[in-house]
Design an enzyme around this catalytic site. Structure first.
Site, short mmCIF file in Angstrom:
data_model
loop_
_atom_site.label_atom_id
_atom_site.label_comp_id
_atom_site.label_asym_id
_atom_site.label_seq_id
_atom_site.Cartn_x
_atom_site.Cartn_y
_atom_site.Cartn_z
N HIS A 132 0.83 -1.23 0.00
CA HIS A 132 0.00 0.00 0.00
C HIS A 132 0.85 1.26 0.00
O HIS A 132 0.34 2.35 0.26
CB HIS A 132 -0.95 0.01 1.22
CG HIS A 132 -2.02 -1.02 1.14
ND1 HIS A 132 -2.80 -1.38 2.21
CD2 HIS A 132 -2.43 -1.79 0.10
CE1 HIS A 132 -3.66 -2.31 1.83
NE2 HIS A 132 -3.45 -2.59 0.57
N GLU A 228 -8.77 -9.62 18.13
CA GLU A 228 -10.19 -9.98 18.01
C GLU A 228 -10.36 -10.95 16.85
O GLU A 228 -9.44 -11.16 16.05
CB GLU A 228 -11.01 -8.71 17.72
CG GLU A 228 -10.56 -8.05 16.41
CD GLU A 228 -11.42 -6.88 15.98
OE1 GLU A 228 -12.35 -6.53 16.72
OE2 GLU A 228 -11.16 -6.34 14.90
#
Ligand code: BV8
Ligand code: ZN
Length: 254
Positions: A132, A228
């Site tokens: 990116h 998570e």
């Protein structure tokens, strides 16, 4: 399986692996103080928490686009300048250093990062595929030359190239293609590795999020490290729940 037994199994697979590819996301820099883009459900992304009110009502997806830059280059440059200033004050954490150490241990190692903060370089990683781009690099809209620019803060107005063209951050924005050669190298690494390690990414941005499934389809074991559950967790062979700054050193040191 407890985290300890998962960690032992993952460390064994890592020791056994001849060829390792790693994909990192913003989560690996979170313990260094670099804001993430999307926080665990229910919390505003840290890119908004504690930031000057100017940025509170913008999402990364609103500012990190060629349309936003076209519409208001100054606003987009101010956002990047704010992030550059914040990142300049951050240091690599033990997770970055652990990956730099792993590179030295493996004959075939590729680090693929979605992060633009440059912390992997500062931790000593060498073979980095920045899919990116890099917040410390700028690109001329006219001659397309890419150069580094570490000034903090940047000049008040968007910087210009020696050819007179306006400079933009050399970052891949939403809706823009990834640098082809870099992306091809990332795909090749995912297809040929024995072990694919994914650390600190919400696995929602494509095509980066397609790399772990690609590795799995080509027979690699996939280990995920995240605070998570993510869309990738179900497909991972082991999903280690916890901070990468603690888990990576434990995984690599064992
Ligand atoms: C492309 C640079 C096509 C910017 C970034 C509609 C229109 C246009 C495109 C699309 C569309 N719908 C979908 C798309 C594709 C789009 C996309 O995927 N959008 C998403 C939002 C759905 N993708 C693109 O546009 C890509 N290009 O598709 O081109 C094309 C094809 C051919 C020809 C022309 C065009 C370009 C994508 C690149 C966008 N640029 N960054 C900048 O940084 O300013 S993406 C941005 O998100 C960052 O790079 C970031 O790295 C990336 C992913 O986020 P994460 O790194 O995962 O970070 P996040 O905050 O989300 O999650 C952090 C995670 O860490 C969490 O899970 C958290 O639990 C965890 N964590 C936190 N702390 C810790 C931790 N884990 C461990 N330890 C901790 N301590
Ligand atoms: Zn130029």
């Amino acid at each position: 399986m407890t985290l300890t037994s998962q960690l032992e199994q993952a460390a064994l697979w890592l020791r056994q692996a001849r060829s390792v590819a790693v994909l990192t996301g913003a989560g690996i820099s979170a313990e260094s103080g670099v804001p993430t883009f999307r926080a665990p459900a229910g919390r505003a992304p840290t890119v908004r928490e504690g930031v000057p009110p100017l940025w509170n009502n913008f999402r990364a997806e609103d500012l990190a686009t060629p349309e936003a830059f076209q519409r208001d280059p100054l606003l987009v440059w101010q956002w990047y300048d704010w992030r550059r200033g914040l990142i300049a004050a951050c240091k690599p954490n033990l997770g970055h250093f652990a990956l730099a150490g792993l590179e030295d241990q493996k004959e075939d190692f590729t680090l693929i990062t979605q992060n633009v903060d440059g912390l992997h370089n500062r931790a000593g990683s060498r073979k980095i595929l920045k899919i990116h781009g890099d917040i410390w690099w700028v690109q001329c809209l006219s001659c397309h030359k890419v150069t580094s620019d570490f000034r903090v803060p940047l000049p008040a107005l968007p910087p210009h190239c020696s050819c007179g063209g306006m400079l933009r951050p050399a970052i891949v924005w939403f809706g823009e293609s990834l640098p082809l050669q870099t992306w091809n190298q990332a795909e090749t690494a995912a297809q040929s590795c024995d072990l694919f390690l994914v650390a600190g990414t919400s696995a929602v941005v494509y095509p980066a999020a397609s790399l772990a499934p690609l590795a799995k389809r080509h027979g690699a074991r996939v280990i995920e490290i995240n605070m998570e559950e993510t869309p990738l967790s179900g497909a991972a062979d082991i999903s280690l729940r916890g901070p990468s700054g603690e888990i990576l050193p434990a995984l690599i040191a064992s």
